[in-house]
Motif scaffolding. Sequence first.
Motif, mmCIF file in Angstrom:
data_model
loop_
_atom_site.group_PDB
_atom_site.id
_atom_site.type_symbol
_atom_site.label_atom_id
_atom_site.label_comp_id
_atom_site.label_asym_id
_atom_site.label_seq_id
_atom_site.Cartn_x
_atom_site.Cartn_y
_atom_site.Cartn_z
ATOM 1 N N UNK A 184 -8.394 -0.577 -1.133
ATOM 2 C CA UNK A 184 -7.869 0.794 -1.155
ATOM 3 C C UNK A 184 -6.400 0.819 -1.604
ATOM 4 N N UNK A 185 -5.645 -0.115 -1.064
ATOM 5 C CA UNK A 185 -4.213 -0.135 -1.404
ATOM 6 C C UNK A 185 -4.002 -0.472 -2.880
ATOM 7 N N UNK A 186 -4.820 -1.376 -3.424
ATOM 8 C CA UNK A 186 -4.678 -1.744 -4.834
ATOM 9 C C UNK A 186 -5.116 -0.611 -5.758
ATOM 10 N N UNK A 187 -5.985 0.262 -5.269
ATOM 11 C CA UNK A 187 -6.494 1.339 -6.124
ATOM 12 C C UNK A 187 -5.561 2.539 -6.177
ATOM 13 N N UNK A 188 -4.529 2.549 -5.318
ATOM 14 C CA UNK A 188 -3.605 3.683 -5.255
ATOM 15 C C UNK A 188 -2.432 3.446 -6.215
ATOM 16 N N UNK A 189 -1.876 4.531 -6.796
ATOM 17 C CA UNK A 189 -0.813 4.385 -7.817
ATOM 18 C C UNK A 189 0.598 4.345 -7.240
ATOM 19 N N UNK A 190 0.802 4.609 -5.974
ATOM 20 C CA UNK A 190 2.077 4.456 -5.269
ATOM 21 C C UNK A 190 3.281 5.128 -5.946
ATOM 22 N N UNK A 191 3.267 6.431 -5.982
ATOM 23 C CA UNK A 191 4.442 7.130 -6.551
ATOM 24 C C UNK A 191 5.710 6.870 -5.732
ATOM 25 N N UNK A 192 5.555 6.562 -4.432
ATOM 26 C CA UNK A 192 6.726 6.265 -3.598
ATOM 27 C C UNK A 192 7.050 4.787 -3.508
ATOM 28 N N UNK A 193 6.286 3.969 -4.230
ATOM 29 C CA UNK A 193 6.542 2.533 -4.350
ATOM 30 C C UNK A 193 6.512 1.810 -2.999
ATOM 31 N N UNK A 194 7.359 0.760 -2.844
ATOM 32 C CA UNK A 194 7.298 -0.098 -1.658
ATOM 33 C C UNK A 194 7.628 0.692 -0.400
ATOM 34 N N UNK A 195 8.570 1.639 -0.523
ATOM 35 C CA UNK A 195 8.930 2.427 0.660
ATOM 36 C C UNK A 195 7.728 3.227 1.163
ATOM 37 N N UNK A 196 6.933 3.791 0.242
ATOM 38 C CA UNK A 196 5.742 4.544 0.636
ATOM 39 C C UNK A 196 4.733 3.614 1.288
ATOM 40 N N UNK A 197 4.556 2.397 0.746
ATOM 41 C CA UNK A 197 3.626 1.433 1.334
ATOM 42 C C UNK A 197 4.067 1.077 2.753
ATOM 43 N N UNK A 198 5.368 0.859 2.943
ATOM 44 C CA UNK A 198 5.874 0.498 4.263
ATOM 45 C C UNK A 198 5.580 1.595 5.283
ATOM 46 N N UNK A 199 5.863 2.822 4.923
ATOM 47 C CA UNK A 199 5.628 3.933 5.856
ATOM 48 C C UNK A 199 4.142 4.143 6.119
ATOM 49 N N UNK A 200 3.290 3.919 5.082
ATOM 50 C CA UNK A 200 1.848 4.072 5.236
ATOM 51 C C UNK A 200 1.311 3.032 6.225
ATOM 52 N N UNK A 201 1.802 1.780 6.094
ATOM 53 C CA UNK A 201 1.359 0.716 6.996
ATOM 54 C C UNK A 201 1.810 1.031 8.425
ATOM 55 N N UNK A 202 3.053 1.495 8.587
ATOM 56 C CA UNK A 202 3.560 1.812 9.927
ATOM 57 C C UNK A 202 2.675 2.886 10.584
ATOM 58 N N UNK A 203 2.312 3.941 9.821
ATOM 59 C CA UNK A 203 1.471 5.023 10.360
ATOM 60 C C UNK A 203 0.078 4.499 10.704
ATOM 61 N N UNK A 204 -0.483 3.667 9.806
ATOM 62 C CA UNK A 204 -1.844 3.143 10.024
ATOM 63 C C UNK A 204 -1.898 2.261 11.261
ATOM 64 N N UNK A 205 -0.833 1.465 11.520
ATOM 65 C CA UNK A 205 -0.803 0.598 12.703
ATOM 66 C C UNK A 205 -0.782 1.443 13.973
ATOM 67 N N UNK A 206 0.004 2.525 13.946
ATOM 68 C CA UNK A 206 0.074 3.393 15.123
ATOM 69 C C UNK A 206 -1.285 4.033 15.422
ATOM 70 N N UNK A 207 -2.123 4.232 14.370
ATOM 71 C CA UNK A 207 -3.428 4.876 14.564
ATOM 72 C C UNK A 207 -4.537 3.862 14.866
ATOM 73 N N UNK A 208 -4.184 2.562 14.849
ATOM 74 C CA UNK A 208 -5.187 1.513 15.104
ATOM 75 C C UNK A 208 -5.247 1.205 16.603
ATOM 76 N N UNK A 209 -6.491 1.065 17.126
ATOM 77 C CA UNK A 209 -6.634 0.848 18.573
ATOM 78 C C UNK A 209 -7.313 -0.471 18.936
ATOM 79 N N UNK A 210 -8.004 -1.102 17.962
ATOM 80 C CA UNK A 210 -8.792 -2.280 18.330
ATOM 81 C C UNK A 210 -8.258 -3.596 17.768
#
Length: 875
Positions: free
Chosen positions: A770-796
Motif C-alpha cells: 500500500x505504501x509503495x503504491x501511494x504517490x506521497x505528495x507530502x514526502x517523508x514527512x507525510x509518511x512519518x505522520x501516517x505511520x505515527x497515526x497508524x501505530x496509535x490505531x493499532x491494538x494487537x
Amino acid sequence: MKRVKDMDPGLSVPSLASLEQERRILSDLGNDITGVRDKNDLIILFSNRIRSLFYFTHTIVTLIDARDETYTPFLLDHKSSPIRSHAIYPELIKAHFSLNESFIQAALRAEEPISFLLEDIMDQPQSPSFLRANYEAGVKEILMTRLMKEGKPMGFIHIYSDKPNSFSIEFRNVIKGIAPQLSGAVSNIIKNEEIIKKEKEKSLLLDFSNGIATVRTKEELALAVRAVLKKINPPGGFVIRKINEDNTTMSPYAYDLTKTHDPKVIDALEQARYPINDGLQDRVLNSAIPLLFKVDREIQRGITSSYLQYWKTMGFKEIVGIRLRNGETNHGILFLDIQEINVQLLQGICSQISIALANIMANEQINKKQEEQAFLLDFSSDVALVKTKLDLQAAIFRVLDKTMHTQLSMIRIIDEDDYNLSAFMYDETLFETAKTHFAELLANRVTVEDAYTAEVLASEDGIVFNIEEELKTGNTYARLWKTTGLKNMYGLPLRVGNKNIGTIWLLADRLSKLMLKGICAQISIAIANIQANEKLLAYKKQLEVENDYLKEQIKTIYNFSEIIGNGEQMQEVYRLMSLVAGTNTTVLILGETGTGKELIARAIHNASPRNDKLMVKVNCAALPANLIESELFGHERGSFTGAIDRRIGKFELANNSTLFLDEVGELPPEAQAKLLRVIQERELERLGGKQTIKVDVRLIAATNRNLEEEVKAGRFRADLYFRLNVFPINLPPLRERLEDIEPLTHFFVKKYSRNTGRKIRKIAPKVIQQLRSYTWPGNVRELEHLIERSILLTTDGILHDVYIPQNTVTDKQELPHLLNHSLEEVERSYIIEILRRCSGKISGPGSAAEILKIPGNTLHSKLKKLAITKKDYFS
C-alpha cells in the motif's frame, strides 16, 4: 703501444759473485731500514744506499687508498727531485691519482719490477700529471714496484732515471728483494704516526678539558675554543650558534672570525636569528657526525639563509658543521672553516664545548630568572591592587621607570568587533616636541589589519622596530618615535590565554623580552579585569538571550546519526554531501516540502569542522516581514518602537558556525538585498547601530521553490541566487525513492513504538505494498505522520493497515502532461505505474487490482488488450 722495459728472460744467468753482491746489498739495506722510524729518513737512506750502487735520478713511495681507489705520495726525496721547482710540484705532493688507468694497472699486475718509457705513457688517457712533469724535467724512464701487505698491494716504489735502459737485472733484483722490507718499514711508520697522532689528540683534548672546566661565561668559552682550534688551524675561524628559547631559531653565541673585524658585521651577527629548519642547520642537528658543506653547492640547492651569502662574501668555500649535543638535547652548532675533517677529534672537542655551553646557559638562565621573578613579583603585587584604569596607569608608569628607563608610548585595545583598536592608555608627555604630529596619528583609525599591528599581534614575543631603519622605510610613526631620542620601539601583543586583547608599544634602547612578556601578561590580566567589570551587565544580558535561543534550538535537535535511504538517487545526495561537508562552501538544498532538507543541512554541519558549535536555524517563511532584518542582523536598544534591549541577530549567533536559512525563497526583496551584502562583505551592522561587525558564517539555504523561475518572475534577486547556488543538492521526492519506503517505514515504526509505548512486532506485507503504491505528495514527512497515526490505531501489535488518503493516487502535477495523450495511452501508462508500485502483483491483497478497484480477471483482460507485458513494469 707503450714500451715496457721488463727483465729479458733470455739474458745470461747472474754469476755467483753478482748474487753474493745482491745478498750483501739486501742485508745491509735491511739492517738500515729496520732502524728507521721517520719517513723522510727512510726515503733518503733508501735513495743514498741504492744510488751508491746503481744510477737513477730520484725515487718516491706512494700509498694506495682503497676507499676511493687512488694513490698518493707518502715518502718524498725533495732534495733529489728534478721537478721540485716545477709550478705544479706543490699540487703533485698532495694530489690523489686514480688507480683506474692503464699505466698504474700494469704496475699492479706485475709480479716483479716493471719499467716504462715516459714518452710512451704520459699522453695516454687518464695518465697522471706527474709523468709529463718528470719528462719535462729530463726524466726518460720509470721503474715501478708493488709494495705488498698481507697479500694485497699497499703502494708503489717509483724510481726515475734520465737515461733510458738504466735499470739492469741486478738493479731490478735488488729492488724486488728490498720491497718486502720497505713495505714493513712503511707499515711501521704509518702505525707509529697514528700512535703519535692519537697521543697528540688525547693530549689536546685533555688540555682543552682542563681549560674549559673553568669556563663560566661565553667570553671565556670563546677564548678556550679559540685556543684549542688554533692547534688544528681552521683558516677562517669559528662560530658557535645556540638554539634560542623559541626552539625555532638559532643565533651566534661565541665566535672568532679571523677574516673580518667590521663592527657592523659583528653587530649584525649578534642580532641575527636564523631559522633552524633552513635545510642546512637542521641537517647538522640531525647528524651524529660532522658534515662538510660546499658553500656554492648549498646556494645552488636553494638554501636562502643569509649566512650562506655572508660565507661566500668572506671567501669561505667549505664549512664543517658539528652539532653541540648534551645527552639527548641539542644546544647549538659549531661551524668551522676547515677542509680536512678529523671526526673523532672534532667530536671530542664538541663534546666538551656542549657541556660548557649547557652549563653557561643554565647559569645565565638561573640568574636571569631570579632577577625577573623578583621584579615580576613586585609588579604583580602592584597590579593586584588595581581597580580602575587610573590605578593601572600609575602602576605601569612606576614599573617601567623601575626597569631600564622604559617609556610607555601607547596601549591600544581591540574593540568588540574584533577589528578596530581604540587608544586605552598613553604617555602624552613623551611627545612634547611633536604634539601636533602625535595628535594626528592618535586620531587615525587603527585596525587589526594595519601592517604593524597585524605583525605584532601575529608574533609570539613581540617585534623590535629599529627607529633608524624604520625611518628609511617611510614608517609614518618613526618620525614621532625619533623625537624621543631612543633607539628602538618594542611592539608586544597583550593576550589573555590565547586571545589577543590589544597591543602595547614601548620605547627603549634595549629590553629583555622575557621580562617584557611577564609584564605584558600582568597588564593583560589587569585590563581584562577592568573590561570585565565594566561590561558585566551587558554580557549577562547577551548570555541570557543566547541561552534562551540555545534551549529552543536543543528542543528541535533530532538524532541524525543515520539518514534512511540507500537508493541510487540518495547515494548521489550522500556523495555530494561528503564532497562539500569539509569545506566552507555555501550549499543550496532544493526539494519538495517534506523531503528532509533540514535533516541534510544538519548532517552537513555535523560533518564539517564547525560541528563543535550549534547550527543556527532561521525559518524565513515564519518571520513577519517587519522583523526579518532584526531577526537576522540584530538591533540596538531604541532602534525602533519596542526595541527596549539590544538583540543579537542570528548571523552573530552563528559566528564561526553554520546558519541554516530554511525556505529562503520566501524572503521579501528588501531582506534579500541586505542578506546579499552580508554574504558578500562578511560583515553587518545591527539595526540602529554604527559599529561594523565581522562575521565568519557558513551558509546552508533550502527552498521548495524553483528559484530560477522566481528570478525570471522578478520575485527573487538574481545576484543573491547566484551567491546561494554555489553547490546545489537536489533531494528526490519519496515517490521516486520506492526502494527506500520499506526501511523508512521500519524506522518510523520503531521510533513511534518507543514514543507511544505501543509494541509493534510485525508489519503486514500488504502495508508495504500500500505504501509503495501511494504517490506521497507530502514526502517523508507525510509518511512519518501516517505511520505515527497508524501505530496509535493499532491494538494487537501487528500493523495491518495504514490509512492512506483515497483521492490522491496520482499527482495533480502530472495532469498537464496527461492532457496531451489519448485515453488508451493514459490508461496504459497508469496501469503500468500501479503495477510497478505493487512490484508486479496483479491480484490479491496489496495488488494492482485492489488499488484500481477492479477484479483480477478484468485486469488480466486489460493487460492483453493494452499489450502490457512484464518487461513494461519490471524494467
